[in-house]
Design a protein around this motif. Structure first.
Motif, PDB file in Angstrom:
ATOM      1  N   ASP A  41      -7.505  -6.511  -8.076  1.00 37.40           N
ATOM      2  CA  ASP A  41      -7.457  -6.292  -9.521  1.00 37.40           C
ATOM      3  C   ASP A  41      -8.141  -4.967  -9.873  1.00 37.40           C
ATOM      4  N   PHE A  42      -8.038  -4.005  -8.986  1.00 36.12           N
ATOM      5  CA  PHE A  42      -8.590  -2.668  -9.212  1.00 36.12           C
ATOM      6  C   PHE A  42      -7.790  -1.683  -8.361  1.00 36.12           C
ATOM      7  N   ILE A  43      -7.948  -0.405  -8.647  1.00 33.89           N
ATOM      8  CA  ILE A  43      -7.227   0.628  -7.905  1.00 33.89           C
ATOM      9  C   ILE A  43      -8.086   1.084  -6.729  1.00 33.89           C
ATOM     10  N   LEU A  44      -7.505   1.021  -5.543  1.00 32.72           N
ATOM     11  CA  LEU A  44      -8.224   1.352  -4.313  1.00 32.72           C
ATOM     12  C   LEU A  44      -7.670   2.603  -3.632  1.00 32.72           C
ATOM     13  N   LEU A  45      -6.368   2.716  -3.570  1.00 35.06           N
ATOM     14  CA  LEU A  45      -5.720   3.713  -2.737  1.00 35.06           C
ATOM     15  C   LEU A  45      -5.171   4.886  -3.544  1.00 35.06           C
ATOM     16  N   GLU A  46      -5.063   6.024  -2.894  1.00 31.04           N
ATOM     17  CA  GLU A  46      -4.444   7.194  -3.516  1.00 31.04           C
ATOM     18  C   GLU A  46      -2.939   7.162  -3.239  1.00 31.04           C
ATOM     19  N   GLU A  47      -2.325   6.106  -3.690  1.00 35.06           N
ATOM     20  CA  GLU A  47      -0.885   5.900  -3.549  1.00 35.06           C
ATOM     21  C   GLU A  47      -0.314   5.569  -4.918  1.00 35.06           C
ATOM     22  N   GLU A  48       0.936   5.957  -5.152  1.00 36.62           N
ATOM     23  CA  GLU A  48       1.551   5.707  -6.448  1.00 36.62           C
ATOM     24  C   GLU A  48       2.009   4.262  -6.606  1.00 36.62           C
ATOM     25  N   LYS A  49       2.566   3.688  -5.544  1.00 38.01           N
ATOM     26  CA  LYS A  49       3.125   2.342  -5.623  1.00 38.01           C
ATOM     27  C   LYS A  49       2.018   1.287  -5.698  1.00 38.01           C
ATOM     28  N   PHE A  50       2.325   0.167  -6.339  1.00 36.03           N
ATOM     29  CA  PHE A  50       1.326  -0.893  -6.446  1.00 36.03           C
ATOM     30  C   PHE A  50       1.236  -1.723  -5.175  1.00 36.03           C
ATOM     31  N   HIS A  51       2.240  -1.635  -4.310  1.00 36.38           N
ATOM     32  CA  HIS A  51       2.232  -2.387  -3.046  1.00 36.38           C
ATOM     33  C   HIS A  51       2.408  -1.416  -1.895  1.00 36.38           C
ATOM     34  N   ASN A  52       1.441  -1.413  -0.967  1.00 40.18           N
ATOM     35  CA  ASN A  52       1.501  -0.535   0.197  1.00 40.18           C
ATOM     36  C   ASN A  52       1.207  -1.325   1.464  1.00 40.18           C
ATOM     37  N   LYS A  53       1.981  -1.017   2.506  1.00 38.11           N
ATOM     38  CA  LYS A  53       1.843  -1.693   3.805  1.00 38.11           C
ATOM     39  C   LYS A  53       1.406  -0.681   4.845  1.00 38.11           C
ATOM     40  N   TYR A  54       0.462  -1.076   5.698  1.00 39.86           N
ATOM     41  CA  TYR A  54      -0.056  -0.201   6.745  1.00 39.86           C
ATOM     42  C   TYR A  54       0.132  -0.844   8.113  1.00 39.86           C
ATOM     43  N   LEU A  55       0.553   0.001   9.075  1.00 35.86           N
ATOM     44  CA  LEU A  55       0.815  -0.432  10.448  1.00 35.86           C
ATOM     45  C   LEU A  55       0.109   0.513  11.416  1.00 35.86           C
ATOM     46  N   ILE A  56       0.172   0.198  12.714  1.00 39.67           N
ATOM     47  CA  ILE A  56      -0.332   1.111  13.749  1.00 39.67           C
ATOM     48  C   ILE A  56       0.854   1.902  14.277  1.00 39.67           C
ATOM     49  N   GLN A  57       0.834   3.218  13.995  1.00 34.77           N
ATOM     50  CA  GLN A  57       1.948   4.072  14.384  1.00 34.77           C
ATOM     51  C   GLN A  57       1.461   5.347  15.059  1.00 34.77           C
ATOM     52  N   ASN A  58       2.345   5.963  15.834  1.00 34.91           N
ATOM     53  CA  ASN A  58       2.059   7.248  16.450  1.00 34.91           C
ATOM     54  C   ASN A  58       1.895   8.298  15.359  1.00 34.91           C
ATOM     55  N   ALA A  59       0.799   9.044  15.397  1.00 35.33           N
ATOM     56  CA  ALA A  59       0.506  10.004  14.341  1.00 35.33           C
ATOM     57  C   ALA A  59       1.490  11.162  14.299  1.00 35.33           C
ATOM     58  N   SER A  60       2.147  11.462  15.390  1.00 34.58           N
ATOM     59  CA  SER A  60       3.043  12.626  15.423  1.00 34.58           C
ATOM     60  C   SER A  60       4.487  12.291  15.083  1.00 34.58           C
ATOM     61  N   ASN A  61       4.951  11.074  15.441  1.00 33.56           N
ATOM     62  CA  ASN A  61       6.365  10.775  15.195  1.00 33.56           C
ATOM     63  C   ASN A  61       6.604   9.440  14.478  1.00 33.56           C
ATOM     64  N   ASN A  62       5.502   8.770  14.102  1.00 34.15           N
ATOM     65  CA  ASN A  62       5.579   7.498  13.356  1.00 34.15           C
ATOM     66  C   ASN A  62       6.191   6.344  14.145  1.00 34.15           C
ATOM     67  N   ASN A  63       6.306   6.503  15.463  1.00 31.39           N
ATOM     68  CA  ASN A  63       6.784   5.377  16.267  1.00 31.39           C
ATOM     69  C   ASN A  63       5.774   4.242  16.208  1.00 31.39           C
ATOM     70  N   LEU A  64       6.280   3.025  16.039  1.00 31.22           N
ATOM     71  CA  LEU A  64       5.414   1.863  15.926  1.00 31.22           C
ATOM     72  C   LEU A  64       4.850   1.474  17.284  1.00 31.22           C
ATOM     73  N   LEU A  65       3.513   1.374  17.376  1.00 31.79           N
ATOM     74  CA  LEU A  65       2.885   0.945  18.624  1.00 31.79           C
ATOM     75  C   LEU A  65       3.045  -0.553  18.814  1.00 31.79           C
ATOM     76  N   THR A  66       2.744  -1.307  17.749  1.00 35.43           N
ATOM     77  CA  THR A  66       2.852  -2.765  17.777  1.00 35.43           C
ATOM     78  C   THR A  66       2.938  -3.276  16.354  1.00 35.43           C
ATOM     79  N   ASP A  67       3.598  -4.405  16.169  1.00 35.32           N
ATOM     80  CA  ASP A  67       3.651  -5.023  14.842  1.00 35.32           C
ATOM     81  C   ASP A  67       2.611  -6.138  14.719  1.00 35.32           C
ATOM     82  N   THR A  68       1.677  -6.172  15.687  1.00 34.29           N
ATOM     83  CA  THR A  68       0.664  -7.233  15.694  1.00 34.29           C
ATOM     84  C   THR A  68      -0.274  -7.119  14.508  1.00 34.29           C
ATOM     85  N   LEU A  69      -0.557  -5.873  14.083  1.00 33.58           N
ATOM     86  CA  LEU A  69      -1.431  -5.659  12.929  1.00 33.58           C
ATOM     87  C   LEU A  69      -0.596  -5.167  11.747  1.00 33.58           C
TER      88      LEU A  69
END
Length: 270
Positions: A122-150
């Protein structure tokens, strides 16, 4: 007589609506709306349903919802109304606790479940425009997903300006923000789970025992907020005194007082 509805963002109320074994369709609808899995979630098993009186009164208790889907995924949901400046790390901590909770020490690491944390804020936390944001573990250079476990979700209620009737998550956020919103009321006829949630909220709001629990939880929350504010004020005062002390002999006491907000008496005593 019209009953004044409780605020569904109060964690005690939130858990009674979305974490009730009597109303699994509500939670399933919310999870599908948030996670948007390839195969819709059709069944969940709640793992922490008990809410004791001590749990309600304790301002440090976390009334989260922990559920396991029929495919073995673990999902932790937390409703947080106040910014305590630690949300991201706390979410990672809760994720880790849920993740290892299934490990008995005998099985293979490969059997550890996909674990998802959903943080409803019930407060603003992130510097993102959208109200819903999802975060995963991805390769920093090409965004390939390492795992969907987290998978971490952050839903920031204040960022949603209007309800999008084509987005079920937007509808649920609208309900949390104001269950008496005209658009929410009109959508109750179309979304059965939303109507079920509204009816459960009304039932809780009419129950004298639940009203007492609601009051205790709000009092506990207010006590914690006051403690946090007091700690912040003490920290700010200490910082101001340190700044004033460093400026003694460089600036006049009057200017130091003007810049720090401290009284002349306080500055002269340093």
């Amino acid at each position: 007589m019209c009953t004044q509805l409780f605020d569904p963002k109060v964690d005690y109320v939130f858990k009674n609506i979305f974490g009730s074994e009597k109303h699994p369709r509500i939670l399933i609808s919310f999870l599908n709306a948030c996670i948007k899995p390839k195969e819709p979630i059709v069944e969940v098993k709640l793992k922490n349903t008990e809410i004791t009186k001590e749990y309600i009164e304790d301002s440090f208790s976390r009334l989260d919802i922990l559920a396991k889907t029929s495919t073995g995924e673990l999902i932790n949901i937390e409703m947080q109304r106040a910014d305590e400046r630690n949300m991201v790390k706390r979410s990672l901590y809760y994720w880790s606790k849920a993740y290892i909770s299934e490990y008995t020490g005998k099985g293979a690491y490969a059997n550890l479940p996909r674990t998802i944390c959903i943080n409803v804020l019930d407060f603003i936390l992130l510097e993102e425009e959208k109200f819903h944001n999802k975060y995963l573990i991805q390769n920093a250079s090409n965004n390939n997903l390492l795992t969907d476990t987290l998978e971490l979700h952050f839903i920031e209620i204040p960022k949603m300006k209007d309800i999008d009737e084509s987005d079920l998550l937007s509808i649920w956020v609208g309900f949390l923000e104001d269950p008496n919103n005209e658009k929410v009321i009109s959508l109750e006829r179309k979304v059965e789970e939303l109507q079920e949630a509204k009816e459960e909220l009304a039932r809780i709001s009419r129950d004298p025992k639940e009203a007492e629990n609601y009051r205790m939880r709000e009092n506990a929350r207010n006590d914690r907020l006051n403690a946090l504010l007091s700690a912040e004020e003490k920290g700010e005062r200490k910082a101001k005194l340190e700044i004033a002390k460093s400026l003694k002999g460089i600036l006049s006491d009057e200017i130091i007082s003007e810049k720090t907000g401290l009284s002349l008496e306080e500055i002269k005593s340093l």
